[in-house]
Design an enzyme around this catalytic site. Structure first.
Site, PDB file in Angstrom:
ATOM      1  N   ASN A 140       0.842  -1.192   0.000  1.00 31.38           N
ATOM      2  CA  ASN A 140       0.000   0.000   0.000  1.00 31.38           C
ATOM      3  C   ASN A 140       0.875   1.238   0.000  1.00 31.38           C
ATOM      4  O   ASN A 140       1.916   1.280   0.664  1.00 31.38           O
ATOM      5  CB  ASN A 140      -0.894   0.022   1.241  1.00 31.38           C
ATOM      6  CG  ASN A 140      -1.768   1.256   1.311  1.00 31.38           C
ATOM      7  OD1 ASN A 140      -2.781   1.349   0.624  1.00 31.38           O
ATOM      8  ND2 ASN A 140      -1.372   2.222   2.124  1.00 31.38           N
ATOM      9  N   GLU A 203      -0.920   1.059  -5.271  1.00 34.05           N
ATOM     10  CA  GLU A 203      -1.013   2.318  -6.013  1.00 34.05           C
ATOM     11  C   GLU A 203       0.140   2.503  -7.006  1.00 34.05           C
ATOM     12  O   GLU A 203      -0.027   3.121  -8.052  1.00 34.05           O
ATOM     13  CB  GLU A 203      -1.047   3.488  -5.031  1.00 34.05           C
ATOM     14  CG  GLU A 203      -2.351   3.598  -4.230  1.00 34.05           C
ATOM     15  CD  GLU A 203      -2.441   2.657  -3.045  1.00 34.05           C
ATOM     16  OE1 GLU A 203      -3.463   2.720  -2.333  1.00 34.05           O
ATOM     17  OE2 GLU A 203      -1.500   1.846  -2.831  1.00 34.05           O
ATOM     18  N   ASP A 251      -5.612  21.000   9.012  1.00 36.83           N
ATOM     19  CA  ASP A 251      -6.215  20.084   8.062  1.00 36.83           C
ATOM     20  C   ASP A 251      -6.874  20.846   6.907  1.00 36.83           C
ATOM     21  O   ASP A 251      -6.715  22.057   6.760  1.00 36.83           O
ATOM     22  CB  ASP A 251      -7.213  19.156   8.764  1.00 36.83           C
ATOM     23  CG  ASP A 251      -8.405  19.891   9.365  1.00 36.83           C
ATOM     24  OD1 ASP A 251      -8.770  20.973   8.862  1.00 36.83           O
ATOM     25  OD2 ASP A 251      -9.004  19.376  10.326  1.00 36.83           O
TER      26      ASP A 251
END
Length: 428
Positions: A140, A203, A251
């Site tokens: 991953n 990915e 964020d």
């Protein structure tokens, strides 16, 4: 292609070079990136005590993403290309690691441009770090903010997704998780690492679908497959017994994310390619939002396309952190199509809390036109869909439990209405 070669292909008006002056690692890069972000410009700069040339705001423009990474001309082409790219596995060719990277002996992580972006940050951060870990034959790659602790330790926010699942399996077996942390890759690699294909889809095996000459190599200590062209590679182990504070960190919503206990990461080896550029993503900047949201826009386009005749455009509105509010323009056959589109949009992006559906005459890249549609086409309860106590985003401070009521707005013109009554009159 590398990040450096990508930058060198940009037009002169897309880029500003500020490498003549070294910036302090605290706040100064943020100020530079923020000012250039308004103009959707890329910035080259240097940080004190580091040999790397940094590059920021690489994908802060949808136009740049479409033209130079996906090589498409329209939203629909872009969505289709990304969806196809995330469903077709292509194993990349391999290169020898030691032909690509220098081993840094007696390394000190303080020599890396970790940056304190905002005054309340918990420390200095890498904002573009790609973490790659494997469990048996499943690997991953995902992006995680990474905070500097000491000369050989860091901590990262590992959200409860695929990397956390792999970590939990190692923890159950009483073993530390080997990890490679990679910085400074071509934006196509960053884009795929930011996507969310099903678990088991690596990915890095999707990147060749949009970057033809992409290759990988294997790290010396733990044999982890990584992009062969990068500025920095760290090999380390994620602890199963030591946990330290991570955060706060700004964020998508321009809010400080909470401080949490995360596993300590001990770095065992550091490798560099000093000729490559070191990627810095401005937290809450346009690049951060576009990388985070674009895959979700494509998923929304796909799910809504299955229930209405035509989806013209999808946007996760930047004012909502490109995360909480969906806007989409459609063509409908019956008046109920818009409400079906709302429900499908929430299915395509469960973190969203508001969905707005308009006709194709409304430009979704103009917040003024969206508000105008709300003002002139909202018909009270008839236009609303409410979904109570549904899953939403924990980034939203009004729903810290991750449960909220969702609201949909059907701002399409009724098919029986005279459309001329709702037409926006532009200046000739």
């Amino acid at each position: 292609m590398s990040l450096k070669s990508f930058i060198r292909e940009l037009d002169l008006n897309e880029l500003e070079d500020h490498t003549s002056k070294e910036l302090d690692f605290e706040l100064e890069p943020t100020k530079l990136l923020f000012e250039l972000d308004k103009q959707e410009k890329v910035a080259l700069f240097k940080v004190k005590s580091s040999q790397f040339i940094c590059v920021g705001n690489v994908l802060n423009s949808r136009s740049r993403l479409y033209r130079r990474v996906l090589r498409v001309k329209s939203d629909e082409e872009a969505y289709k290309k990304l969806i196809e790219a995330t469903t077709k596995l292509v194993k990349p060719k391999e290169k020898s690691f030691h032909d690509l990277f220098q081993v840094v002996k007696d390394f000190n992580l303080n020599s890396i441009p970790f940056i304190k972006f905002y005054p309340g940050d918990g420390g200095r951060y890498l904002s573009s770090a790609i973490f790659i870990a494997c469990l048996d034959d499943v690997c991953n790659a995902s992006i995680h903010r990474t905070m500097l602790l000491t000369r050989n330790t860091v901590v990262a926010r590992i959200v409860p997704r695929h990397l956390r699942y792999i970590y939990d399996q190692y923890k159950r077996n009483g073993k530390e998780m080997p990890v490679a942390i990679v910085v400074g890759v071509h934006p196509a690699v960053e884009l795929m690492a930011a996507s969310s294909p099903p678990f088991g889809v690596f990915e890095m095996h999707l990147v060749p679908n949009i970057l033809n000459d992409f290759t990988v190599t294997y790290t010396p200590l733990y044999s982890i497959p990584i992009p062969s062209q990068a500025a920095l590679v760290l090999e380390g182990r994620v602890s199963i017994s030591q946990f330290v504070d991570e955060g706060p960190f700004v964020d998508l919503l321009h809010l400080y994310d909470a401080r949490r206990k995360e596993p300590l990461i001990t770095i065992d080896a550091m490798y560099i390619n000093p000729d490559e550029y070191f990627n810095v993503i401005l937290p809450a900047g346009k690049e951060h939002k576009l990388l985070q949201s674009f895959y979700r826009e494509a998923m929304i386009w796909q799910t809504v396309s299955s229930v209405v005749p035509k989806v013209h455009k999808v946007r996760l509105l930047e004012a909502s952190g490109s995360w909480l509010i969906i806007a989409l323009s459609i063509t409908k056959n019956v008046d109920g199509d818009a409400k079906n589109a709302i429900l499908a949009a929430f299915s395509g992006h469960p973190s969203a809390k508001i969905a707005i559906v308009v006709d194709d005459d409304i430009d979704l890249d103009s917040i003024d036109k969206i508000i105008w549609a709300l003002a002139t086409r909202f018909r009270g309860r008839e236009s609303m869909v409410i979904v109570e106590k549904s899953r939403c985003s924990t980034l939203d401070p009004s729903s810290p439990s991750g449960i909220c009521d969702k609201l949909g707005f059907d701002l399409t013109i009724p098919l029986s209405a005279d459309k001329n009554m709702f037409k926006y009159v532009d200046v000739m």
